[in-house]
Design a protein around this motif. Structure first.
Motif, PDB file in Angstrom:
ATOM      1  N   PHE A  25       1.513   5.026 -14.930  1.00  0.00           N
ATOM      2  CA  PHE A  25       0.409   4.494 -14.117  1.00  0.00           C
ATOM      3  C   PHE A  25      -0.928   5.094 -14.568  1.00  0.00           C
ATOM      4  CE2 PHE A  25       3.521   3.387 -10.604  1.00  0.00           C
ATOM      5  CZ  PHE A  25       3.286   2.020 -10.670  1.00  0.00           C
TER       6      PHE A  25
ATOM      7  N   LYS B  64      -0.487  13.661  -7.455  1.00  0.00           N
ATOM      8  CA  LYS B  64       0.251  12.678  -8.241  1.00  0.00           C
ATOM      9  C   LYS B  64       1.321  13.354  -9.085  1.00  0.00           C
ATOM     10  CE  LYS B  64      -3.319   9.083  -8.871  1.00  0.00           C
ATOM     11  NZ  LYS B  64      -4.345   9.511  -7.927  1.00  0.00           N
TER      12      LYS B  64
ATOM     13  N   GLN C  95       4.719   8.063 -12.972  1.00  0.00           N
ATOM     14  CA  GLN C  95       3.355   8.503 -12.682  1.00  0.00           C
ATOM     15  C   GLN C  95       2.533   8.562 -13.955  1.00  0.00           C
ATOM     16  OE1 GLN C  95       1.552   9.756  -9.407  1.00  0.00           O
ATOM     17  NE2 GLN C  95       0.463   8.620 -10.970  1.00  0.00           N
TER      18      GLN C  95
ATOM     19  N   LEU D 104      -2.233   3.483 -17.598  1.00  0.00           N
ATOM     20  CA  LEU D 104      -2.775   2.149 -17.307  1.00  0.00           C
ATOM     21  C   LEU D 104      -4.098   2.215 -16.552  1.00  0.00           C
ATOM     22  CD1 LEU D 104       0.535   0.375 -16.210  1.00  0.00           C
ATOM     23  CD2 LEU D 104      -0.742  -0.049 -18.325  1.00  0.00           C
ATOM     24  N   GLY D 105      -4.504   3.433 -16.174  1.00  0.00           N
ATOM     25  CA  GLY D 105      -5.743   3.600 -15.429  1.00  0.00           C
ATOM     26  C   GLY D 105      -5.646   3.181 -13.975  1.00  0.00           C
ATOM     27  N   ARG D 106      -4.419   3.204 -13.426  1.00  0.00           N
ATOM     28  CA  ARG D 106      -4.227   2.787 -12.046  1.00  0.00           C
ATOM     29  C   ARG D 106      -4.177   4.011 -11.133  1.00  0.00           C
ATOM     30  NH1 ARG D 106      -0.793  -1.971 -10.579  1.00  0.00           N
ATOM     31  NH2 ARG D 106      -2.259  -1.789  -8.854  1.00  0.00           N
ATOM     32  N   ASP D 107      -4.900   3.924 -10.027  1.00  0.00           N
ATOM     33  CA  ASP D 107      -4.977   5.049  -9.086  1.00  0.00           C
ATOM     34  C   ASP D 107      -3.827   4.969  -8.076  1.00  0.00           C
ATOM     35  OD1 ASP D 107      -5.854   7.277  -7.780  1.00  0.00           O
ATOM     36  OD2 ASP D 107      -7.394   6.237  -6.622  1.00  0.00           O
ATOM     37  N   ILE D 108      -2.610   4.968  -8.618  1.00  0.00           N
ATOM     38  CA  ILE D 108      -1.397   4.899  -7.798  1.00  0.00           C
ATOM     39  C   ILE D 108      -0.695   6.247  -7.878  1.00  0.00           C
ATOM     40  CG2 ILE D 108       0.910   3.865  -7.650  1.00  0.00           C
ATOM     41  CD1 ILE D 108      -0.358   1.241  -8.629  1.00  0.00           C
TER      42      ILE D 108
ATOM     43  N   ASN E   4      -4.135  -1.096  -5.816  1.00  0.00           N
ATOM     44  CA  ASN E   4      -4.690   0.159  -6.306  1.00  0.00           C
ATOM     45  C   ASN E   4      -4.825   1.125  -5.137  1.00  0.00           C
ATOM     46  OD1 ASN E   4      -5.249   1.159  -8.854  1.00  0.00           O
ATOM     47  ND2 ASN E   4      -7.444   1.197  -8.490  1.00  0.00           N
ATOM     48  N   THR E   5      -4.593   2.388  -5.399  1.00  0.00           N
ATOM     49  CA  THR E   5      -4.499   3.482  -4.419  1.00  0.00           C
ATOM     50  C   THR E   5      -3.203   3.412  -3.614  1.00  0.00           C
ATOM     51  OG1 THR E   5      -5.644   2.475  -2.506  1.00  0.00           O
ATOM     52  CG2 THR E   5      -7.029   3.555  -4.187  1.00  0.00           C
TER      53      THR E   5
ATOM     54  N   TYR F 122       6.885  -3.285  -7.883  1.00  0.00           N
ATOM     55  CA  TYR F 122       5.715  -2.547  -8.374  1.00  0.00           C
ATOM     56  C   TYR F 122       4.555  -3.455  -8.788  1.00  0.00           C
ATOM     57  CZ  TYR F 122       7.965   2.076  -8.355  1.00  0.00           C
ATOM     58  OH  TYR F 122       8.554   3.248  -7.982  1.00  0.00           O
TER      59      TYR F 122
ATOM     60  N   ASP G 168       0.818  -1.221   0.000  1.00  0.00           N
ATOM     61  CA  ASP G 168       0.000   0.000   0.000  1.00  0.00           C
ATOM     62  C   ASP G 168       0.849   1.267   0.000  1.00  0.00           C
ATOM     63  OD1 ASP G 168      -2.944  -1.033   0.586  1.00  0.00           O
ATOM     64  OD2 ASP G 168      -1.578  -2.193   1.835  1.00  0.00           O
TER      65      ASP G 168
END
Length: 274
Positions: A210, A259, A207, A213-217, A128-129, A123, A83
């Motif tokens: 990510f 981000k 960033q 890729l549509g990732r909320d990281i 997610n998040t 990674y 996380d």
């Protein structure tokens, strides 16, 4: 319910130790204190346990592919994923403002190339998040680079990882050529400056990847301030505890929408390429 996981590299001393301590105090999850030296890492854990805190130690040499893989296997076996990941491990010989090629290569292996190994191996375990915090420096601002060609390339919106690697390699080739080339690239402590500029640039590129890729990281880098640590021979403006403030803000308090930014030690955002 799955237990959340936070990881701090180079967590046995200095700012890293204080980040681990802050996470143990405020984070509802497992906090991994990792260190290359097992004895020092375990002693750091014992020190925190004496304060009533409960970090978990795991050996991790960020320059070793095998060591990172072993840690990843541990996470996969014992946890649901990652996380929070604080990339704090780093080195600097404060006594050498101009280093040899060999010393520069060792520094860049630890401070920059290790991030690529971590990206490849850890990674994929990010949930997610998840939040990634890269410990940069005011020496990680683009203005530290004297070579105009690279200044222009690194500030591009479509910068690639390959171009960052070329930037670092160009510096190392210059370090082979002698002190004059070393100094013309980034001045005194040029290898450290290059490592942190490369780290900052990598933050923004990753960033962007990510987001594609549509990732909320979130991936952010932070200047913790000039902190009094063993690495700085006790010189500095802030205590390690104060130096941990902005990294902990990014790990625990910042909005998830923050981000791809460069955050100053007082938690405000700055433009890294001004």
């Amino acid at each position: 319910m799955a237990t959340k996981v936070a990881i701090v590299t180079g967590g046995n001393r200095g700012i890293g130790f204080e980040i681990v301590k802050g996470l143990c105090l405020k984070y509802d999850g497992i906090v991994y204190l990792t260190a290359r030296d097992e004895d020092r890492g375990k002693k750091a854990v014992q020190k925190l346990e004496q304060m009533g805190l409960k970090p978990v130690f795991h050996k991790l040499d960020v320059t070793s592919h095998k060591s990172i893989e072993e840690f990843a296997a541990h996470i996969q076996t014992n946890n649901q994923g990652i996380d929070i990941l604080v990339n704090n491990a780093g080195i600097l010989d404060f006594d050498k403002s101009v280093s040899s090629y060999e010393d520069s290569k060792k520094l860049l292996d630890t401070n920059f190339y290790s991030l690529l190994k971590i990206s490849d191996i850890l990674y994929p375990l990010l949930l997610n998040t998840a939040r990634i915090i890269n410990l940069s420096s005011d020496w990680g601002l683009l203005s530290n680079i004297r070579k105009q060609t690279w200044f222009d390339i690194l500030e591009k919106d479509n910068l690639s990882v390959e171009e960052i690697l070329q930037f670092v390699d160009d510096f190392l080739q210059g370090a082979k050529s002698g002190k004059n080339t070393f100094m013309s690239f980034a001045g005194h402590y040029g290898d450290y400056k290059v490592s942190k500029v490369a780290m900052s640039a990598l933050t923004f590129v990753q960033q962007r990847e990510f987001l594609k890729l549509g990732r909320d990281i979130s991936v952010n880098c932070v200047h913790p301030g000039f902190v009094k640590t063993d690495m700085t021979k006790g010189m500095g403006d802030f205590s390690p505890e104060r130096g941990a403030r902005a990294p902990l803000y990014l790990a625990l308090e910042a909005p998830q929408s923050l981000k791809g930014t460069f955050v100053w030690h007082d938690c405000h955002q700055v433009n890294w390429d001004d």
